[in-house]
Design a protein around this motif. Structure first.
Motif, PDB file in Angstrom:
ATOM      1  N   ASP A 118      44.535  56.871  48.714  1.00  0.00           N
ATOM      2  CA  ASP A 118      45.511  55.891  48.242  1.00  0.00           C
ATOM      3  C   ASP A 118      44.904  55.187  47.028  1.00  0.00           C
ATOM      4  OD1 ASP A 118      43.760  53.848  49.133  1.00  0.00           O
ATOM      5  OD2 ASP A 118      44.587  53.992  51.151  1.00  0.00           O
ATOM      6  N   ILE A 119      45.598  54.192  46.498  1.00  0.00           N
ATOM      7  CA  ILE A 119      45.139  53.544  45.263  1.00  0.00           C
ATOM      8  C   ILE A 119      43.761  52.884  45.429  1.00  0.00           C
ATOM      9  CG2 ILE A 119      46.342  51.361  45.754  1.00  0.00           C
ATOM     10  CD1 ILE A 119      47.036  51.170  42.771  1.00  0.00           C
ATOM     11  N   ILE A 120      43.436  52.497  46.658  1.00  0.00           N
ATOM     12  CA  ILE A 120      42.158  51.820  46.900  1.00  0.00           C
ATOM     13  C   ILE A 120      40.983  52.803  46.869  1.00  0.00           C
ATOM     14  CG2 ILE A 120      40.777  50.697  48.736  1.00  0.00           C
ATOM     15  CD1 ILE A 120      42.476  48.557  47.722  1.00  0.00           C
ATOM     16  N   THR A 352      43.924  26.336  48.957  1.00  0.00           N
ATOM     17  CA  THR A 352      43.919  27.132  50.195  1.00  0.00           C
ATOM     18  C   THR A 352      43.186  28.457  49.951  1.00  0.00           C
ATOM     19  OG1 THR A 352      46.028  26.192  50.879  1.00  0.00           O
ATOM     20  CG2 THR A 352      45.399  28.292  51.886  1.00  0.00           C
ATOM     21  N   LEU A 353      43.501  29.089  48.814  1.00  0.00           N
ATOM     22  CA  LEU A 353      42.861  30.376  48.512  1.00  0.00           C
ATOM     23  C   LEU A 353      41.356  30.206  48.281  1.00  0.00           C
ATOM     24  CD1 LEU A 353      45.652  31.856  46.239  1.00  0.00           C
ATOM     25  CD2 LEU A 353      44.909  32.794  48.432  1.00  0.00           C
ATOM     26  N   ARG A 354      40.954  29.021  47.850  1.00  0.00           N
ATOM     27  CA  ARG A 354      39.515  28.759  47.689  1.00  0.00           C
ATOM     28  C   ARG A 354      38.834  28.662  49.058  1.00  0.00           C
ATOM     29  NH1 ARG A 354      35.753  24.673  47.829  1.00  0.00           N
ATOM     30  NH2 ARG A 354      37.268  23.191  48.637  1.00  0.00           N
ATOM     31  N   PHE A 427      42.211  37.201  44.038  1.00  0.00           N
ATOM     32  CA  PHE A 427      42.845  38.509  43.796  1.00  0.00           C
ATOM     33  C   PHE A 427      41.903  39.417  43.021  1.00  0.00           C
ATOM     34  CE2 PHE A 427      46.077  35.253  44.216  1.00  0.00           C
ATOM     35  CZ  PHE A 427      46.963  35.812  45.106  1.00  0.00           C
ATOM     36  N   ILE A 428      40.660  39.018  42.888  1.00  0.00           N
ATOM     37  CA  ILE A 428      39.612  39.570  42.037  1.00  0.00           C
ATOM     38  C   ILE A 428      40.092  39.733  40.591  1.00  0.00           C
ATOM     39  CG2 ILE A 428      38.465  40.628  44.017  1.00  0.00           C
ATOM     40  CD1 ILE A 428      38.965  43.358  42.737  1.00  0.00           C
ATOM     41  N   THR A 429      39.207  40.267  39.738  1.00  0.00           N
ATOM     42  CA  THR A 429      39.556  40.380  38.315  1.00  0.00           C
ATOM     43  C   THR A 429      39.459  41.841  37.895  1.00  0.00           C
ATOM     44  OG1 THR A 429      37.257  39.982  37.828  1.00  0.00           O
ATOM     45  CG2 THR A 429      38.692  38.088  37.709  1.00  0.00           C
ATOM     46  N   SER A 433      42.149  44.800  40.147  1.00  0.00           N
ATOM     47  CA  SER A 433      42.581  43.560  40.807  1.00  0.00           C
ATOM     48  C   SER A 433      43.902  43.777  41.540  1.00  0.00           C
ATOM     49  CB  SER A 433      42.729  42.456  39.758  1.00  0.00           C
ATOM     50  OG  SER A 433      43.743  42.831  38.868  1.00  0.00           O
ATOM     51  N   CYS A 434      44.314  42.754  42.288  1.00  0.00           N
ATOM     52  CA  CYS A 434      45.490  42.901  43.157  1.00  0.00           C
ATOM     53  C   CYS A 434      46.771  43.145  42.360  1.00  0.00           C
ATOM     54  CB  CYS A 434      45.644  41.637  43.997  1.00  0.00           C
ATOM     55  SG  CYS A 434      47.094  41.715  45.059  1.00  0.00           S
ATOM     56  N   ILE A 435      47.466  44.174  42.744  1.00  0.00           N
ATOM     57  CA  ILE A 435      48.724  44.518  42.059  1.00  0.00           C
ATOM     58  C   ILE A 435      49.851  43.569  42.501  1.00  0.00           C
ATOM     59  CG2 ILE A 435      49.808  46.116  43.694  1.00  0.00           C
ATOM     60  CD1 ILE A 435      50.064  48.143  41.479  1.00  0.00           C
TER      61      ILE A 435
HETATM   62  C1  HEM Z   1      47.550  36.105  48.961  1.00  0.00           C
HETATM   63  C2  HEM Z   1      47.812  37.387  48.984  1.00  0.00           C
HETATM   64  C3  HEM Z   1      46.908  38.471  48.482  1.00  0.00           C
HETATM   65  C4  HEM Z   1      45.571  38.458  48.212  1.00  0.00           C
HETATM   66  C5  HEM Z   1      44.607  37.291  48.305  1.00  0.00           C
HETATM   67  C6  HEM Z   1      45.210  39.785  47.770  1.00  0.00           C
HETATM   68  C7  HEM Z   1      43.935  40.162  47.390  1.00  0.00           C
HETATM   69  C8  HEM Z   1      43.599  41.413  46.914  1.00  0.00           C
HETATM   70  C9  HEM Z   1      42.278  41.802  46.522  1.00  0.00           C
HETATM   71  C10 HEM Z   1      41.047  40.909  46.607  1.00  0.00           C
HETATM   72  C11 HEM Z   1      42.327  43.084  46.101  1.00  0.00           C
HETATM   73  C12 HEM Z   1      41.151  43.946  45.634  1.00  0.00           C
HETATM   74  C13 HEM Z   1      40.691  44.759  46.814  1.00  0.00           C
HETATM   75  C14 HEM Z   1      39.419  45.535  46.578  1.00  0.00           C
HETATM   76  O1  HEM Z   1      39.035  45.824  45.473  1.00  0.00           O
HETATM   77  O2  HEM Z   1      38.800  45.846  47.592  1.00  0.00           O
HETATM   78  C15 HEM Z   1      43.687  43.518  46.231  1.00  0.00           C
HETATM   79  C16 HEM Z   1      44.135  44.775  45.893  1.00  0.00           C
HETATM   80  C17 HEM Z   1      45.419  45.210  46.120  1.00  0.00           C
HETATM   81  N1  HEM Z   1      46.458  44.463  46.636  1.00  0.00           N
HETATM   82 FE1  HEM Z   1      46.431  42.505  47.093  1.00  0.00          FE
HETATM   83  N2  HEM Z   1      46.313  40.562  47.784  1.00  0.00           N
HETATM   84  C18 HEM Z   1      47.385  39.812  48.198  1.00  0.00           C
HETATM   85  C19 HEM Z   1      48.691  40.218  48.313  1.00  0.00           C
HETATM   86  C20 HEM Z   1      49.146  41.478  48.016  1.00  0.00           C
HETATM   87  C21 HEM Z   1      50.530  41.864  48.064  1.00  0.00           C
HETATM   88  C22 HEM Z   1      51.719  40.959  48.400  1.00  0.00           C
HETATM   89  C23 HEM Z   1      50.579  43.192  47.769  1.00  0.00           C
HETATM   90  C24 HEM Z   1      51.837  44.013  47.714  1.00  0.00           C
HETATM   91  C25 HEM Z   1      51.950  45.230  48.115  1.00  0.00           C
HETATM   92  C26 HEM Z   1      49.205  43.637  47.516  1.00  0.00           C
HETATM   93  C27 HEM Z   1      48.817  44.922  47.204  1.00  0.00           C
HETATM   94  C28 HEM Z   1      47.560  45.279  46.742  1.00  0.00           C
HETATM   95  C29 HEM Z   1      47.207  46.610  46.262  1.00  0.00           C
HETATM   96  C30 HEM Z   1      48.115  47.826  46.207  1.00  0.00           C
HETATM   97  C31 HEM Z   1      45.868  46.563  45.867  1.00  0.00           C
HETATM   98  C32 HEM Z   1      45.036  47.677  45.238  1.00  0.00           C
HETATM   99  C33 HEM Z   1      45.094  47.503  43.726  1.00  0.00           C
HETATM  100  C34 HEM Z   1      44.293  48.516  42.936  1.00  0.00           C
HETATM  101  O3  HEM Z   1      43.382  49.128  43.456  1.00  0.00           O
HETATM  102  O4  HEM Z   1      44.598  48.696  41.746  1.00  0.00           O
HETATM  103  N3  HEM Z   1      48.376  42.563  47.668  1.00  0.00           N
HETATM  104  N4  HEM Z   1      44.462  42.488  46.724  1.00  0.00           N
END
Ligand code: HEM
Length: 491
Positions: A118-120, A352-354, A427-429, A433-435
């Protein structure tokens, strides 16, 4: 007798070999390893066992925080692993070098779907391809188009809570209600149909499985690291967890297949399933499995934690509620465009996120180039580095009163002028980072705005022990019973 002797001999040689190996590797790790100059507990420099113990017991976030409190901003948490808590480290580790020099550590990131990336977990090229395909669904334009659907679920949450309050003296387990809300929203956005958790006021069997999978992924991650121990680790797995993982995949497959057949054209599935698609069926299933989990659990965690902090901080709760109630003259005016202007509410979410980052432990990056510089230190090939969000947020090196909930620190109050706010990157940088960052902000702010608009919260609840949770990559949240009253009632 000769069999017994043979067995004893074999046993002793095994123990001696193991002990010798351990002594040599401990000596190498302490005296010669490139990380020998970095501070940390001696036992963690010698062996990964303390890390495994903390990981499996759900206490890694706390133990790494203690290490940073004791040893400073860079800590050696395992022989080949460093944790950082400084803002500059984000860019050095997760910035544009990602994919070329640092990859998501394959020993930690478990593949949720057998044999399908998957994308991860995809490689650099695969990740870029997936990112290009899925990004449009999370753009601001797409979110604006989906606002009605998101709002429909949030309005249903309000209605259901009002009914529940009559039956339960105003007490509701908000972890449950928020999980249901975000799961229904992601169902609508991905599959074009809600899971109806809110409607039925109960866990969809699949959601229960998704939540169980969080714990499973921590065991699977260990199996990736020690594949020779796979059998033993499998036997330690809580009963039924693996079957539940299979059920998770089966439901996704069934959902994708039924959309292809019925040619439904809404939701991500509606756009991407079928013959004329840039993804194989396996790729689509794997990514949707991931997004169903990533897109619901993390946002629900943020809503729950914000509710906890507001319920336990009377002043913050009254400021947030006053802001919302003076900004609008009726509930129907509450929209994504308008809530973004509410400075105090936005500060509540950031704070909160902090304090309660949904990914509290370090998201590990392994060096695949010949070596890279992080904060001026050379990090050699095949070692692991990360920023630990929980430790960074709770360190006195970064924040005044680090463990206190103070939205004011995001509003340029002079007493917090030295806070290192850039270290907070939930959401990292960078390119990985988070999509779903904008979707998450949209859901969380709209839900909180409506909760504060519609209900008076019992002020200053002190007996909630919500911060003291275990972490298995994500928080293993317990229930959160909050008492509300419809707006205008008196306590
Ligand atoms: C407060 C809510 C959220 C937080 C704090 C959060 C945080 C993160 C973080 C830290 C990553 C990086 C993960 C890594 O590198 O191991 C990530 C990746 C990702 N997140 Fe979120 N996330 C949130 C909500 C969402 C939502 C609503 C979605 C919708 C589907 C989502 C989908 C994804 C996806 C697909 C990735 C992989 C992105 C990539 O590899 O390019 N996340 N998220």
């Amino acid at each position: 007798m000769s069999f017994l002797n043979g067995f004893i001999q074999f046993g002793s040689s095994f123990i001696i070999s193991f002990a010798t190996l351990f002594v040599f590797s401990a000596a190498y790790n302490t005296l010669l390893h490139p990380f020998r100059k970095f501070p940390g507990p001696r036992i963690s420099a010698i062996s990964r066992f303390p890390w495994i113990r903390d990981w499996l017991s759900g206490n890694l976030h706390r133990s790494v925080q203690q290490m940073h409190d004791t040893y400073g901003p860079i800590v050696r948490v395992a022989p080949d692993e460093l944790s950082f808590i400084e803002a500059e480290a984000w860019n050095d580790i997760y910035g544009i070098k990602s994919g070329k020099s640092f990859i998501r550590d394959p020993k930690w990131y478990a593949n949720l779907t057998e044999n399908q990336d998957d994308i991860i977990v995809a490689n650099e090229a695969g990740h870029a391809r997936f990112r290009k395909i899925f990004s449009p669904f999370f753009s601001d334009k797409s979110l604006r188009q989906n606002e009605t659907v998101i709002m429909k679920n949030i309005n249903l949450l309000m209605k259901k809570l009002q009914v529940q309050m009559k039956d339960s003296d105003g007490i509701a387990d908000m972890v449950k209600w928020y999980n249901w809300t975000t799961f229904d929203i992601i169902g609508d956005l991905i599959y074009g149909e809600s899971f109806d958790c809110l409607k039925n006021a109960e866990y969809h069997p699949w959601l229960a499985v998704v939540l169980q999978n969080i714990r499973l992924s921590s065991y699977v991650a260990l199996m990736e690291r020690y594949s020779f121990l796979k059998k033993i680790i499998m036997s330690l797995l809580p009963k039924g967890l693996l079957e539940k993982r299979n059920m998770h995949l089966a439901v996704i497959r069934e959902k994708c297949a039924s959309h292809v057949q019925s040619k439904v054209d809404h939701g991500i599935v509606g756009s991407l399933a079928g013959t004329d698609t840039p993804l194989t069926t396996g790729e689509l299933e794997a990514n949707l499995a991931l997004m169903t989990m990533a897109g619901s659990e993390t946002s629900a965690t943020t809503m729950s934690a914000a509710t906890f902090y507001l319920a336990t901080n009377k002043i913050a709760a009254s400021k947030a509620s006053a802001e919302i109630r003076s900004a609008f003259s009726s509930e129907s005016e509450i929209s994504w465009a308008e809530v973004q202007k509410l400075r105090y509410l936005m500060a509540v979410i950031k704070e909160t996120l902090r304090l309660y980052p949904p990914t509290p432990v370090g998201l590990p990056r392994r060096v695949i180039s010949e070596g890279e510089m992080v904060m001026g230190h050379f990090i050699p090939k095949d070692t692991v580095v990360y920023v630990t969000q929980y430790s960074a947020s709770r360190s006195k090196l970064n924040f005044r009163e680090p463990n206190e909930f103070k939205p004011e620190r995001w509003l340029a109050y002079p007493e917090f002028k030295d806070d290192n706010r850039d270290v907070v990157q939930p959401f990292i940088t960078g390119p990985y980072s988070c999509i779903g960052k904008s979707l998450a902000y949209m859901e969380v702010s709209l839900v909180l705005a409506k909760m504060l608009w519609n209900f008076d919260w019992q002020p200053g609840m002190k007996n909630l022990a919500f911060e003291n949770q275990k972490v298995y990559a994500l928080w293993q949240k317990s229930s959160l019973a909050i008492q509300f009253k419809p707006r205008g009632s008196f306590w």
